[in-house]
Design an enzyme around this catalytic site. Structure first.
Site, PDB file in Angstrom:
ATOM      1  N   GLY A  70     -13.445   8.160  40.848  1.00  0.00           N
ATOM      2  CA  GLY A  70     -14.479   7.641  39.967  1.00  0.00           C
ATOM      3  C   GLY A  70     -15.788   7.433  40.712  1.00  0.00           C
ATOM      4  CB  THR A  71     -16.551   5.818  43.966  1.00  0.00           C
ATOM      5  OG1 THR A  71     -15.864   4.609  43.619  1.00  0.00           O
ATOM      6  CG2 THR A  71     -17.778   5.486  44.794  1.00  0.00           C
ATOM      7  CG  ASN A 150     -14.666  -3.211  36.642  1.00  0.00           C
ATOM      8  OD1 ASN A 150     -15.748  -3.135  36.060  1.00  0.00           O
ATOM      9  ND2 ASN A 150     -14.566  -3.592  37.886  1.00  0.00           N
ATOM     10  CD  GLN A 179     -10.791  -0.586  34.747  1.00  0.00           C
ATOM     11  OE1 GLN A 179      -9.800  -0.781  34.035  1.00  0.00           O
ATOM     12  NE2 GLN A 179     -10.721  -0.610  36.051  1.00  0.00           N
ATOM     13  CG  HIS A 201      -6.816   5.213  40.915  1.00  0.00           C
ATOM     14  ND1 HIS A 201      -6.787   3.868  41.153  1.00  0.00           N
ATOM     15  CD2 HIS A 201      -8.128   5.570  40.916  1.00  0.00           C
ATOM     16  CE1 HIS A 201      -8.031   3.435  41.319  1.00  0.00           C
ATOM     17  NE2 HIS A 201      -8.859   4.435  41.169  1.00  0.00           N
ATOM     18  CB  THR A 237     -10.604  22.976  50.424  1.00  0.00           C
ATOM     19  OG1 THR A 237     -11.183  23.923  51.315  1.00  0.00           O
ATOM     20  CG2 THR A 237      -9.278  23.493  49.909  1.00  0.00           C
ATOM     21  CB  CYS A 324     -14.317  -3.490  44.653  1.00  0.00           C
ATOM     22  SG  CYS A 324     -13.725  -2.323  43.457  1.00  0.00           S
TER      23      CYS A 324
HETATM   24  N1  PLP Z   1     -16.001   2.237  37.568  1.00  0.00           N
HETATM   25  C1  PLP Z   1     -15.174   1.304  37.090  1.00  0.00           C
HETATM   26  C2  PLP Z   1     -15.476   0.653  35.783  1.00  0.00           C
HETATM   27  C3  PLP Z   1     -14.039   0.946  37.822  1.00  0.00           C
HETATM   28  O1  PLP Z   1     -13.217   0.014  37.351  1.00  0.00           O
HETATM   29  C4  PLP Z   1     -13.788   1.583  39.067  1.00  0.00           C
HETATM   30  C5  PLP Z   1     -12.617   1.204  39.889  1.00  0.00           C
HETATM   31  O2  PLP Z   1     -12.114   0.108  39.801  1.00  0.00           O
HETATM   32  C6  PLP Z   1     -14.683   2.564  39.503  1.00  0.00           C
HETATM   33  C7  PLP Z   1     -15.788   2.860  38.724  1.00  0.00           C
HETATM   34  C8  PLP Z   1     -14.474   3.295  40.795  1.00  0.00           C
HETATM   35  O3  PLP Z   1     -13.380   4.154  40.730  1.00  0.00           O
HETATM   36  P1  PLP Z   1     -12.608   4.641  42.037  1.00  0.00           P
HETATM   37  O4  PLP Z   1     -12.179   3.410  42.768  1.00  0.00           O
HETATM   38  O5  PLP Z   1     -11.489   5.460  41.541  1.00  0.00           O
HETATM   39  O6  PLP Z   1     -13.548   5.428  42.855  1.00  0.00           O
END
Ligand code: PLP
Length: 387
Positions: A70-71, A150, A179, A201, A237, A324
């Site tokens: 996601g990040t 989240n 989320q 995940h 890759t 986090c």
């Molecule tokens: N955006 C939201 C709303 C999230 O809850 C999260 C992870 O908790 C992320 C972005 C980041 O995702 P990732 O940790 O898979 O990179």
């Protein structure tokens, strides 16, 4: 008994996804860029995964960019469109309740001359469409908002928000659906957005893989330089097994959503009623427009971190806010944005259920969690009296 109530942080990898991934990690380990048989088999698996993800989001395969999660998808969306649009304008609009993947990316861009407008949110974490409208001027090139929060589970009135942005010319819209993906039907055409990020995940796929939906025609500068993978949009890759696992998990989550979501909402409500029966405990986030398995509260006169640690000792895994921010002594930026003062935000507890959560676990948690909060409050009160 060990009970996992932290599905917003991550979910277990589901067996069906693992089974589809295994051949790509063992026999069909080729590099999808290689021309030989093993390479072609890997390429076929990657192409098929892209089609499956595209179908689940109602998009086209060429509009899906696989990322490391996601990040990375969020970074690519925001930095990619910011740099590509710099000649047209420098204003980027977001909200105060976004994930750090969005907020810190915006803060980074600020150092390079981008103007960041961080919209306030209401008590539930929602953005006001009028304020969004007013924040957009002729220098605005991007709006990035989350579909569901989240930390507090609130679902944004995204259709209203998108409509307001579409009233302006040439502003790209990115939606953080990390989320929301397992629980809200995501149709990128109906949502009418240009970019949307997901992470496997969060819906029982593997960690370290995600995707950015990038509407065909949206101009974006790649953020990782190297090979020609992902149609020049993301070099390196590809994580073929990860993409296969994500496609399998996403397909299943879409197919099962209409059964899973109401069941989770019912279990969540059972837990909510038990926790809110304690005095001085308040639900955070929207009471109805929230993710089905998501319960978040502030328990006043409580230390959320101590509650979480004690529950862990008792076999219940949950969190104080987002994974986090765990371990940090800073109050959650989301609760602060929702207007909770620091002492109240310190009492935050997040309990998030998932498809694999069963009724007996919720019953046990519904007994133990209020008991733990009450016991710790009594202990604190006794220490205070002794002093
Ligand atoms: N955006 C939201 C709303 C999230 O809850 C999260 C992870 O908790 C992320 C972005 C980041 O995702 P990732 O940790 O898979 O990179």
């Amino acid at each position: 008994m060990s009970i996992y109530l932290d599905h917003a942080a991550t979910t277990p990898l589901r067996r069906e996804a693992l089974e589809q991934m295994l051949p790509l990690l063992t026999d069909d380990y080729g590099n999808p860029s290689s021309v030989h048989g093993p390479g072609r088999r890997a390429r076929a698996a990657l192409d098929e995964s892209r089609e499956r993800v595209a179908t689940a989001l109602n998009s086209e395969p060429r509009e899906i960019v696989f990322t490391s999660g996601g990040t990375e998808a969020i970074n690519l969306a925001i930095k990619g469109t910011a740099w590509a649009g710099k000649a047209r304008g420098n204003r980027l609009v977001t909200s105060a309740a976004e994930h750090h993947a969005v907020l810190h990316t915006m803060r980074h861009l600020e150092k390079f001359g981008f103007e960041i407008v961080t919209l306030p949110v209401d008590r539930y974490g929602r953005v006001d469409p009028d304020q969004l409208d007013a924040a957009i001027n002729d220098r605005t090139i991007l709006v990035s908002l989350m579909l569901a929060n989240n930390e507090v589970g609130t679902i944004q009135p995204m259709a209203d928000l998108v409509r307001r942005v579409r009233g302006h010319r040439a502003v790209a819209i990115h939606v953080d659906a990390v989320q929301a993906a397992p629980y809200i039907a995501i149709d990128v055409r109906e949502l009418d957005v240009d970019m949307l990020s997901i992470a496997a995940h969060k819906f029982e796929g593997p960690k370290g893989v995600g995707a950015l939906y990038l509407r065909h025609g949206t101009i974006l500068l790649p953020q990782i330089q190297g090979g020609t993978q992902e149609r020049y949009r993301r070099a390196g890759t590809e994580n073929v097994a990860g993409a296969v696992g994500m496609a399998a998990a996403l397909e299943l989550s879409v197919a099962e959503r209409s059964l899973v979501a109401p069941r989770l909402a019912r279990l969540r409500d059972r837990l909510r009623d038990a926790v809110l029966a304690l005095p001085n405990v308040e639900l955070t986030g929207h009471p109805r427009k929230r993710l089905p398995g998501h319960l978040s509260v502030v328990a006043r006169e409580s230390d959320g971190a101590a509650v979480v640690m004690n529950l862990d000792l008792a076999g219940i895994a949950c969190s104080t806010g987002s994974a986090c921010t765990t371990g940090s002594t800073e109050p959650s930026h989301v609760l602060t944005a929702l207007g909770y003062p620091e002492e109240e935000a310190r009492g935050s507890i997040r309990l998030t259920l998932g498809r694999t959560t069963f009724e007996g676990e919720v019953e046990h948690a519904a007994d133990l969690i209020p008991q733990t909060i009450a016991r710790l409050r009594n202990a604190t009160a006794m220490v205070a009296t002794e002093i």
